[in-house]
Design an enzyme around this catalytic site. Structure first.
Site, mmCIF file in Angstrom:
data_model
loop_
_atom_site.group_PDB
_atom_site.id
_atom_site.type_symbol
_atom_site.label_atom_id
_atom_site.label_comp_id
_atom_site.label_asym_id
_atom_site.label_seq_id
_atom_site.Cartn_x
_atom_site.Cartn_y
_atom_site.Cartn_z
ATOM 1 N N PRO A 114 27.882 4.537 -28.914
ATOM 2 C CA PRO A 114 28.416 3.619 -27.761
ATOM 3 C C PRO A 114 29.451 2.949 -28.047
ATOM 4 C CG PRO A 114 25.981 3.295 -28.507
ATOM 5 C CD PRO A 114 26.724 4.103 -29.500
ATOM 6 N N GLU A 115 30.490 3.005 -27.143
ATOM 7 C CA GLU A 115 31.840 2.522 -27.483
ATOM 8 C C GLU A 115 31.946 1.255 -26.481
ATOM 9 O OE1 GLU A 115 34.751 4.063 -28.708
ATOM 10 O OE2 GLU A 115 34.467 6.021 -28.854
ATOM 11 N N HIS B 71 11.239 5.996 -31.165
ATOM 12 C CA HIS B 71 12.198 5.317 -31.487
ATOM 13 C C HIS B 71 12.431 4.114 -31.231
ATOM 14 C CE1 HIS B 71 13.348 8.975 -33.911
ATOM 15 N NE2 HIS B 71 13.112 9.686 -32.588
ATOM 16 N N ARG C 152 18.575 6.895 -34.643
ATOM 17 C CA ARG C 152 19.229 6.945 -36.133
ATOM 18 C C ARG C 152 19.290 5.703 -36.873
ATOM 19 N NH1 ARG C 152 24.811 10.123 -35.602
ATOM 20 N NH2 ARG C 152 24.712 10.246 -37.779
#
Ligand SMILES: [Zn+2]
Length: 271
Positions: free
Chosen positions: A2-3, A91, A110
């Site tokens: 994500p930017e 997750h 992650r």
């Protein structure tokens, strides 16, 4: 990853659902994200109202009168607003439950994301205090870049991606802005003129703004579907276009590596 535009889209997406809402529960299913989620947060956050939903760089800040939740999406994190009854999946590591029976849920396969708690000014938190200006703020100007580049011999692209210089100019945006400004990504920052920075800065702002606007158009999907705004739909001129013809001159786009990140540029258009 994500930017900044995706993070800003997420902030705008969650805000109307949680602003002025009271926290009724905090569920930590897995506390070892990039840093351990502080246990004290649970005790202090329950019963509080969210009074501001802000962003600094890629950190989302949920202010309450007892402290501030600092959220970072890391490499693979996403935020969703769901009904309290929706069962958490593998997750889904962290939830904040609200009095309107909605839940803010962090999914992060992650686990490079972060959930932190600041009891004082979050902008003075050690992760935030050294961040450079926001790229869309008035503090980010050509003069600012020019002055801060005089003593640095680093290449312009890693310079733009350094969050102590300016936050949120990720790899895609650095590549695309340098192409738009006709600047070779390998050029040394201290040799670039004020005039070139005056050309570059509006390009960075325009590209980020456009991405945020495009993310904004998919807010509905963001809330209801898989949590991924469509910020990536922006037409890319160089990023990921290795060996494809340049949109300006037809010359083939070249790919190199700078500071362990892929750089794409046109050797004809970018000097
Ligand atoms: Zn070209």
């Amino acid at each position: 990853m994500p930017e900044l535009p995706e993070v800003e889209t997420s902030r705008r997406g969650i805000k109307p659902h949680i602003l002025n809402k009271k926290v009724t529960d905090v569920i930590i299913r897995r506390k070892n994200l990039r840093w351990t989620i502080p246990v004290i947060m649970k005790k202090q956050l329950i019963g509080q109202e969210i009074i501001k939903v802000d962003r600094r760089g890629k950190y989302i800040l949920l202010y309450t009168s007892a402290g501030t939740v600092i959220l970072h999406l890391g490499m693979s994190g996403s935020l969703r607003i769901l009904k309290k009854s929706v069962i958490a999946e593998k997750h889904d590591h962290f939830d904040i439950v609200f009095s309107n029976n909605k839940v803010l849920r962090l999914r992060d396969p992650r686990r490079f994301g972060a959930v932190l708690w600041s009891q004082s000014d979050p902008l003075k938190h050690k992760l935030l205090i050294n961040l450079g200006p926001e790229p869309l703020s008035e503090a980010f100007t050509a003069e600012y870049l020019f002055e801060n580049s005089r003593s640095r011999k680093v290449a312009i692209k890693p310079f733009l991606m350094n969050s102590n210089i300016v936050v949120g100019v990720g790899n895609i945006y650095a590549n695309e802005s340098l192409f738009a400004a006709g600047i070779n990504p390998k050029r040394a920052t201290h040799k670039i003129s004020l005039k070139s920075y005056q050309n570059l800065v509006p390009k960075i702002k325009a590209i980020l703004k456009k991405s945020i606007e495009q993310g904004g158009t998919t807010l509905k999907d963001f809330i209801n579907e898989d949590g991924k705004p469509g910020y990536f739909q922006q037409t890319l001129c160089v990023y990921g276009r290795d060996s494809e013809p340049c949109v300006n001159c037809g010359n083939l786009i070249k790919q190199i590596t700078q500071a362990q990140r892929s750089t794409f540029y046109c050797t004809t258009c970018q000097k």
